[in-house]
Scaffold this motif. Structure first.
Motif, short mmCIF file in Angstrom:
data_model
loop_
_atom_site.label_atom_id
_atom_site.label_comp_id
_atom_site.label_asym_id
_atom_site.label_seq_id
_atom_site.Cartn_x
_atom_site.Cartn_y
_atom_site.Cartn_z
N PRO A 60 66.84 45.37 -14.61
CA PRO A 60 67.03 44.60 -15.84
C PRO A 60 66.83 45.45 -17.09
CG PRO A 60 64.91 44.10 -14.86
CD PRO A 60 65.63 44.99 -13.91
N PHE A 61 66.30 46.68 -16.93
CA PHE A 61 66.10 47.57 -18.07
C PHE A 61 66.10 49.02 -17.57
CE2 PHE A 61 62.13 45.94 -16.42
CZ PHE A 61 61.43 47.10 -16.10
N GLU A 62 66.33 49.94 -18.48
CA GLU A 62 66.38 51.35 -18.15
C GLU A 62 65.01 52.00 -18.34
OE1 GLU A 62 68.99 53.48 -17.19
OE2 GLU A 62 70.08 51.63 -16.78
N ILE A 63 64.62 52.86 -17.41
CA ILE A 63 63.42 53.66 -17.54
C ILE A 63 63.86 55.10 -17.32
CG2 ILE A 63 61.14 54.19 -16.64
CD1 ILE A 63 61.01 51.32 -15.60
N SER A 64 63.68 55.92 -18.35
CA SER A 64 64.13 57.31 -18.25
C SER A 64 63.15 58.12 -17.40
CB SER A 64 64.25 57.93 -19.63
OG SER A 64 62.96 58.13 -20.19
N LYS A 65 63.64 59.24 -16.88
CA LYS A 65 62.77 60.14 -16.13
C LYS A 65 61.65 60.65 -17.02
CE LYS A 65 66.22 61.58 -12.80
NZ LYS A 65 66.95 62.70 -12.21
N TRP A 66 61.96 60.86 -18.30
CA TRP A 66 60.96 61.33 -19.25
C TRP A 66 59.82 60.32 -19.36
CZ3 TRP A 66 58.99 59.52 -23.87
CH2 TRP A 66 58.24 60.42 -24.61
N GLU A 67 60.15 59.03 -19.42
CA GLU A 67 59.12 57.99 -19.53
C GLU A 67 58.25 57.94 -18.27
OE1 GLU A 67 60.88 54.45 -22.24
OE2 GLU A 67 62.08 54.97 -20.47
N VAL A 68 58.86 58.12 -17.11
CA VAL A 68 58.11 58.14 -15.86
C VAL A 68 57.15 59.33 -15.85
CG1 VAL A 68 58.27 58.40 -13.35
CG2 VAL A 68 59.88 56.93 -14.56
N LYS A 69 57.64 60.49 -16.28
CA LYS A 69 56.81 61.69 -16.32
C LYS A 69 55.65 61.51 -17.30
CE LYS A 69 57.05 66.69 -16.95
NZ LYS A 69 56.05 66.87 -17.97
N GLU A 70 55.91 60.95 -18.46
CA GLU A 70 54.86 60.70 -19.45
C GLU A 70 53.80 59.76 -18.89
OE1 GLU A 70 54.44 61.77 -22.90
OE2 GLU A 70 55.74 63.33 -22.06
N ALA A 71 54.23 58.71 -18.23
CA ALA A 71 53.29 57.75 -17.64
C ALA A 71 52.45 58.43 -16.57
CB ALA A 71 54.05 56.56 -17.06
N TRP A 72 53.10 59.26 -15.74
CA TRP A 72 52.37 59.99 -14.70
C TRP A 72 51.30 60.88 -15.31
CZ3 TRP A 72 50.21 60.92 -10.39
CH2 TRP A 72 49.83 62.19 -10.05
N GLU A 73 51.63 61.59 -16.37
CA GLU A 73 50.67 62.48 -17.02
C GLU A 73 49.47 61.70 -17.56
OE1 GLU A 73 53.06 64.75 -19.74
OE2 GLU A 73 53.83 66.01 -18.12
N GLU A 74 49.70 60.50 -18.09
CA GLU A 74 48.61 59.67 -18.58
C GLU A 74 47.70 59.21 -17.44
OE1 GLU A 74 49.63 56.46 -21.23
OE2 GLU A 74 51.22 57.67 -22.13
N VAL A 75 48.30 58.79 -16.33
CA VAL A 75 47.51 58.34 -15.17
C VAL A 75 46.67 59.50 -14.64
CG1 VAL A 75 47.65 57.56 -12.77
CG2 VAL A 75 49.09 56.50 -14.51
#
Length: 50
Positions: A10-25
């Motif tokens: 239903p929405f786009e999630i870029s690879k960059w956003e996934v990587k940023e989220a991973w770095e925060e976790v």
């Protein structure tokens, strides 16, 4: 009778956003989520997971 849902997201999630989220976790030493996968387990296949 129920209708089938679209298989598209239903929405786009870029690879960059996934990587940023991973770095925060990782920085927060995140606890395992509902799937029980730890940060260490996730990193074992980091390229495949990201």
């Amino acid at each position: 009778m129920s209708q089938l849902k679209s298989s598209t997201k239903p929405f786009e999630i870029s690879k960059w956003e996934v990587k940023e989220a991973w770095e925060e976790v990782k920085a927060n030493k995140g606890a395992p989520g509902v799937d029980g996968q730890s940060v260490d387990d996730f990193e074992k296949d980091l390229k495949g997971n990201l």
